[in-house]
Design an enzyme around this catalytic site. Structure first.
Site, PDB file in Angstrom:
ATOM      1  N   GLU A 139       0.845  -1.193   0.000  1.00 25.34           N
ATOM      2  CA  GLU A 139       0.000   0.000   0.000  1.00 25.34           C
ATOM      3  C   GLU A 139       0.877   1.239   0.000  1.00 25.34           C
ATOM      4  OE1 GLU A 139      -2.416   3.031   0.110  1.00 25.34           O
ATOM      5  OE2 GLU A 139      -3.136   0.995  -0.317  1.00 25.34           O
ATOM      6  N   HIS A 142     -25.411  -0.817  -3.226  1.00 25.11           N
ATOM      7  CA  HIS A 142     -26.223  -0.602  -4.415  1.00 25.11           C
ATOM      8  C   HIS A 142     -26.997  -1.860  -4.819  1.00 25.11           C
ATOM      9  CE1 HIS A 142     -24.911   3.447  -5.290  1.00 25.11           C
ATOM     10  NE2 HIS A 142     -23.654   3.088  -5.103  1.00 25.11           N
TER      11      HIS A 142
END
Length: 487
Positions: free
Chosen positions: A34, A52
């Site tokens: 990262e 969603h």
């Protein structure tokens, strides 16, 4: 000396963390690189936090399929990872005959994608579901929900770490080379050697793709700005309310979305920008959010605004290029053997994260078998919330640990014990926003005005960082250059 892995994932956002977690089900030595100093430094922390349903995506696309699959499976993963979420439903409201036709088309698309629970409703039903929302009619989506994107990403990453994945922060990948049998990656001043590479680099995925030898992609950063409203307004909006989307402008309109913690978010806007980390907020867009949001929620007053912020979508279609682009999730053995390339993972990436991870695993298993990890444990528990306990439970916590009796963040009633838990978690916080996203300190009305200096003291004491090394969030976000006042 090279660090040796079976598989290295580039990127520890919600997608990279989901892939790490699902791959830790197998006997693999997994590394996660990262570029930021902590989790949740970018897109995964800067979004609407919506589960969603799958009606905004092209039928037959990966976006549509994985969104519907992710929505359907979320009850289980939320229980396993202790992620706060609610299936609230959602209203997409309209006013004109043209709006009505577009809502019918949206309903048909959602049903074609396999999403359940759609219903056309009138003004009376809108008022029953959300009394403060204006609209002549609406499409109601029953399977839509809201979740904590912070706790979901943290849960995936912490569970991956619990099951053996190793995370390396402040390790931006600067070079990738291919040998006969492995990949060599230079990152954070170290060398990593691995049989497999997975590109989950988000806003920088096109650059990693180029490094892997898979050219031809370009990320177009698209910034969305938000307002965050005081929780006092929260009861007025029990579910997300959106206007009818206008696909010609490339956006879905200004959303009104409750959070699982009781706030309301207004946004996002939709603006293509040049910088991939330009998280600026602008007066022009703030005015737009108020004007547009007031059309369906006529209670937006500046006295309720406690913060504004922005997020950036890693789009593969730009303002000039136009058109629609699906998720890219591919294996290109001719160009990059034993690499899985993910580019353009934007909304609904949060909802689709787990199915995307399963697709990565499918592509790997086409090449080699994966042996189950018999010690895999799917359970993760978040830091207990003191403010959600009964007075009797709070008294017992204080009896067991006196640090529960010291309030660090007054707005959110966050105790010293919770802050220390964030600093001592499986992937411990190493920035102020890292503490914020793990336990909600600095998320209240004063936005850290009271607690930020106290958090800084605890962070320095736990980590040994000097005040000059202390970061607010991303690399370069220093807080101090020396003594603030004489000793």
């Amino acid at each position: 000396m090279n660090r040796l892995f079976d598989l290295v994932i580039i990127g520890a956002g919600v997608i990279g963390s989901a892939i790490a977690r699902e791959l830790s089900r197998y006997r693999l030595k997994i590394g996660v690189l990262e570029r930021g100093p902590d989790l949740l430094g970018g897109t995964s922390a800067r979004n609407s936090g919506v589960l969603h349903a799958g009606f905004n995506n092209e039928p037959g696309s990966k976006m549509a399929r994985f969104c519907v699959e992710g929505n359907r499976a979320f009850d289980r993963i939320a229980a396993e990872l202790d992620v706060p979420y609610k299936r609230t439903g959602k209203l997409i409201v309209g006013f004109t005959a043209d709006d009505y036709d577009r809502l019918l088309a949206l309903k048909a698309r959602g049903e074609q994608n396999g999403a359940p629970g759609f219903e056309m409703v009138g003004r009376e039903r809108i008022r029953e579901l959300a009394p403060a929302v204006e609209g002549e009619f609406a499409l109601y989506s029953g399977s839509t929900g809201i979740l904590s994107p912070f706790q979901y990403t943290l849960g995936l990453a912490e569970n991956a770490a619990k099951n053996g994945a190793e995370f390396f922060f402040s390790h931006p990948v600067t070079e990738i080379t291919r040998t006969k049998d492995s990949w060599l990656l230079a990152a954070g001043g170290e060398q990593f050697e691995t049989r497999w590479v997975v590109n989950a680099a988000g806003l920088f995925a096109d650059r990693i793709s180029d490094m892997l030898g898979i050219p031809g992609y370009e990320i177009y950063p698209c910034r969305g700005e938000y307002f965050l409203l005081d929780p006092r307004l929260g009861p007025m909006l029990p579910l997300p309310a959106y206007p009818v989307p206008n696909y010609k402008t490339g956006g879905l309109g200004i959303h009104l979305t409750p959070t699982v913690d009781g706030n309301i978010m207004v946004g996002p806007s939709n603006e293509y920008i040049d910088g991939r980390e330009d998280y600026a907020v602008t007066q022009k867009v703030m005015d737009l959010l108020i004007a547009d949001g007031s059309r369906i929620f006529p209670h937006l007053k500046r006295e309720f605004f406690i913060r504004n912020f922005s997020g950036i979508r890693p789009k593969l279609s730009g303002k000039k290029t136009g058109g629609y682009h699906d998720f890219v999730i591919e294996r290109r053995d001719d160009l990059a053997p034993r690499a899985v390339n993910l580019v353009g993972i934007e909304s609904p990436g949060l909802t689709a994260a787990l199915p995307i991870a399963h697709e990565v695993i499918r592509l790997i298993r086409e090449i080699e078998p994966l042996e189950q990890n018999p010690f895999f444990d799917p359970i993760r528990r978040r830091i207990p919330s003191f403010r959600d306990k009964t007075p009797e439970q709070q008294a017992e916590l204080i009896r067991q640990n006196p640090d529960y009796g010291e309030i660090i963040c007054r707005c959110e009633t966050i105790t010293k014990a919770e802050v220390l838990a964030a600093l001592r978690s499986p992937l411990p916080a190493r920035t102020l926003t890292g503490v914020k996203y793990r336990c909600r300190a600095m998320m209240g009305r004063c936005q850290g005005g009271y607690c930020q200096t106290r958090l800084a003291d605890l962070l320095m004491a736990e980590t040994g960082l000097s005040r000059e090394e202390l970061l607010y969030s991303r690399e370069g976000s220093w807080l101090f250059t020396g003594e603030v006042h004489p000793q």
